[in-house]
Design a protein around this motif. Sequence first.
Motif, PDB file in Angstrom:
ATOM      1  N   ILE A  12       0.837  -1.203   0.000  1.00 51.77           N
ATOM      2  CA  ILE A  12       0.000   0.000   0.000  1.00 51.77           C
ATOM      3  C   ILE A  12       0.874   1.258   0.000  1.00 51.77           C
ATOM      4  O   ILE A  12       0.631   2.204  -0.761  1.00 51.77           O
ATOM      5  CB  ILE A  12      -0.941   0.001   1.221  1.00 51.77           C
ATOM      6  N   GLY A  13       1.904   1.276   0.842  1.00 55.57           N
ATOM      7  CA  GLY A  13       2.804   2.427   0.874  1.00 55.57           C
ATOM      8  C   GLY A  13       3.495   2.652  -0.455  1.00 55.57           C
ATOM      9  O   GLY A  13       3.701   3.797  -0.883  1.00 55.57           O
ATOM     10  N   SER A  14       3.832   1.569  -1.143  1.00 60.20           N
ATOM     11  CA  SER A  14       4.496   1.678  -2.447  1.00 60.20           C
ATOM     12  C   SER A  14       3.549   2.247  -3.496  1.00 60.20           C
ATOM     13  O   SER A  14       3.960   3.054  -4.340  1.00 60.20           O
ATOM     14  CB  SER A  14       4.997   0.301  -2.889  1.00 60.20           C
ATOM     15  N   VAL A  15       2.283   1.836  -3.450  1.00 58.49           N
ATOM     16  CA  VAL A  15       1.290   2.373  -4.386  1.00 58.49           C
ATOM     17  C   VAL A  15       1.112   3.868  -4.170  1.00 58.49           C
ATOM     18  O   VAL A  15       1.036   4.657  -5.127  1.00 58.49           O
ATOM     19  CB  VAL A  15      -0.060   1.637  -4.223  1.00 58.49           C
ATOM     20  N   VAL A  16       1.061   4.290  -2.910  1.00 59.91           N
ATOM     21  CA  VAL A  16       0.925   5.715  -2.605  1.00 59.91           C
ATOM     22  C   VAL A  16       2.155   6.480  -3.077  1.00 59.91           C
ATOM     23  O   VAL A  16       2.047   7.558  -3.676  1.00 59.91           O
ATOM     24  CB  VAL A  16       0.711   5.922  -1.096  1.00 59.91           C
ATOM     25  N   ALA A  17       3.337   5.920  -2.823  1.00 60.53           N
ATOM     26  CA  ALA A  17       4.583   6.598  -3.188  1.00 60.53           C
ATOM     27  C   ALA A  17       4.674   6.832  -4.688  1.00 60.53           C
ATOM     28  O   ALA A  17       5.004   7.939  -5.143  1.00 60.53           O
ATOM     29  CB  ALA A  17       5.779   5.784  -2.696  1.00 60.53           C
ATOM     30  N   ILE A  18       4.400   5.799  -5.472  1.00 54.35           N
ATOM     31  CA  ILE A  18       4.531   5.911  -6.927  1.00 54.35           C
ATOM     32  C   ILE A  18       3.276   6.497  -7.566  1.00 54.35           C
ATOM     33  O   ILE A  18       3.338   7.454  -8.353  1.00 54.35           O
ATOM     34  CB  ILE A  18       4.837   4.539  -7.547  1.00 54.35           C
ATOM     35  N   GLY A  19       2.136   5.929  -7.235  1.00 56.83           N
ATOM     36  CA  GLY A  19       0.906   6.316  -7.916  1.00 56.83           C
ATOM     37  C   GLY A  19       0.428   7.713  -7.583  1.00 56.83           C
ATOM     38  O   GLY A  19      -0.062   8.438  -8.465  1.00 56.83           O
TER      39      GLY A  19
END
Length: 320
Positions: free
Chosen positions: A98-105
């Motif tokens: 989830i954190g990765s999706v927020v960071a990139i997306g």
Amino acid sequence: MNKLVVSPSPHIHGKLSTNRLMGDVLIALIPAFAVSIWVFGLSALLVTAVAVATCVLVEAVIQRWCLHRKETLLPAVLTGVLLAFNLPSNIPLWLVAIGSVVAIGIAKMSFGGLGKNVFNPALVGRVFLLIAYPVQMTSFPEVDATTGATPLSLAKETLKQGGSVSDVMASLDYTDMGIGLMSGSLGEVAAFALLLGFVYMLVRRTITWHIPVAVLGTMAIVSGIMHGAHPEEYMSPLFHLLSGGAILGAVYMATDYVTSPMTSWGKIVFGVGVGLLTIIIRVWGAYPEGMSFAILLMNACVPLIDKGFRPRRFGKTSKK
């Protein structure tokens, strides 16, 4: 296809490329990554792998299907590694995704992709998780049979309850803090390894000294004045530099090319602001750590800093 590119002079060609710069940062992070695996075990590798894989996948999907552009692999890998370095080793892997999706997306691709984001993507992902899932983000595993509390958390709680600096340091050792034998996020525990990577990047001219020295120097000076005035009420400069994400943030996060100022003096002002805000949040804020919030706040000030320290145009004479 017309491949002719017309642009105004002067024309400068350099050997630096995005892939080379990102590759150098990843190489510089290898010692700290090795220490994190030594301290936290296989969980550190799993958290990093999930963060990197998710970041690469999300960026590839958005680049190819939404923006119709070629994928940029290394920047996504670096964002994943830096995000993992800001997470506990025992965090659930679905939260890492989830954190990765927020960071990139959200923090990166919603602004248009590489070079256009205003805020550091990895820190946006970390702060989102910290606010949305505070329990999981502040629960750290025991290291070397010690409590799971980080040095910053231990200091804040002890001083809040009326204890002294001596009480805090009774259970801490600066050598252990330097080599990574303390609770904390993956990449923040290995101060000496992070400094080794800092030297490598300076030698390779991947970054300049201005922001890291300004951040760490400001933290040392401000905390030193406070500690000198009230030595049993405020932690020492060495404690602040070795604990939390001070070195990780100053060297690897605040120096991001996209979200930091362009000029030398602008970088120094930026670094001073990060260092000052970090100490203010650590000492008087609700959270034990303040580096992530400080960098994001100063990211928002970068356009103003760049405008204030705009270099003189080529050939322009000063007004008399």
